[in-house]
Enzyme design. Structure first.
Site, short mmCIF file in Angstrom:
data_model
loop_
_atom_site.label_atom_id
_atom_site.label_comp_id
_atom_site.label_asym_id
_atom_site.label_seq_id
_atom_site.Cartn_x
_atom_site.Cartn_y
_atom_site.Cartn_z
N HIS A 56 -18.82 -15.51 -23.00
CA HIS A 56 -18.60 -15.19 -24.31
C HIS A 56 -17.50 -13.85 -23.87
O HIS A 56 -17.07 -13.58 -23.08
CB HIS A 56 -19.87 -14.28 -24.51
CG HIS A 56 -21.15 -15.35 -24.68
ND1 HIS A 56 -22.01 -15.07 -25.59
CD2 HIS A 56 -21.20 -16.65 -24.40
CE1 HIS A 56 -22.93 -15.80 -25.60
NE2 HIS A 56 -22.26 -16.96 -25.18
N GLU A 58 -17.55 -10.65 -25.02
CA GLU A 58 -18.07 -9.72 -24.44
C GLU A 58 -18.07 -9.50 -22.99
O GLU A 58 -17.69 -8.78 -22.28
CB GLU A 58 -19.31 -9.09 -24.99
CG GLU A 58 -19.37 -8.91 -26.41
CD GLU A 58 -19.62 -10.33 -27.14
OE1 GLU A 58 -20.02 -10.07 -28.45
OE2 GLU A 58 -19.55 -11.43 -26.65
N CYS A 86 -24.78 -11.30 -28.67
CA CYS A 86 -26.02 -12.00 -28.45
C CYS A 86 -26.79 -11.12 -27.36
O CYS A 86 -26.45 -10.41 -26.81
CB CYS A 86 -25.77 -13.47 -27.67
SG CYS A 86 -25.28 -13.48 -25.92
N CYS A 89 -25.27 -10.78 -23.89
CA CYS A 89 -24.08 -9.76 -23.87
C CYS A 89 -24.83 -8.42 -23.98
O CYS A 89 -24.36 -7.52 -23.20
CB CYS A 89 -22.91 -10.10 -24.69
SG CYS A 89 -22.13 -11.48 -24.47
#
Length: 163
Positions: A56, A58, A86, A89
């Site tokens: 991801h 992040e 999410c 993260c």
């Protein structure tokens, strides 16, 4: 100190990373890590490029910030993300000591495009609230006899204390 104009600039930077990632065939997510008013690291969603479900934006930015700052402790940092982070993260940010996160697009914005984590987040939180033996993912403590070698945690402490 970071003011509203700076926050808008950092959010726009995250969105531009996301736009560039879409142009490269990736998903529409970008993130920047900011410390003391300056961007110290960036990341984009690389799930499709790497087949890594944890890639991801992040997390990529957090990993890069740790390397750049020479520490896994990212206290004093803020993450600016193109979309609502999410649960994975959010947990990583907390574990890294990040004190704040701001995001430009909400779960509601992403929902018509299949990009909302709201349902997943609600399901994960509900499942984690249940007793461990009733959760959806089987997790069990299974001790291993390691008498022939030192305890791994004790070994780590000895090495850390010698350093």
């Amino acid at each position: 100190m970071t003011g509203p104009a700076d926050e808008q600039r950092f959010l726009r930077a995250a969105i531009e990373l996301a736009r560039d990632n879409v142009a490269q065939g990736g998903r529409p997510f970008g993130a920047v890590v900011v410390k003391d008013g300056a961007i110290v690291a960036v990341g984009v969603n690389e799930i499709l490029a790497t087949n890594d479900p944890t890639a991801h934006a992040e997390l990529g930015a957090i990993r890069a910030a740790g390397r750049r700052l020479g520490s896994p402790d990212l206290s004093g940092c803020t993450v600016y993300a193109s979309g609502h982070p999410c649960p994975m993260c959010m947990a990583a940010m907390r574990m890294a000591g990040i004190g704040a996160v701001a995001y430009a697009y909400s779960n509601e914005d992403g929902e018509p495009f299949g990009l909302s984590t709201a349902a997943v987040q609600a399901a994960i939180l509900a499942d984690l609230a249940r007793p461990a033996d009733e959760q959806a993912m089987a997790a069990r403590h299974q001790p291993v006899d390691g008498a022939e070698r030192p305890d791994i945690y004790a070994e780590w402490r000895r090495r850390r204390d010698r350093a």
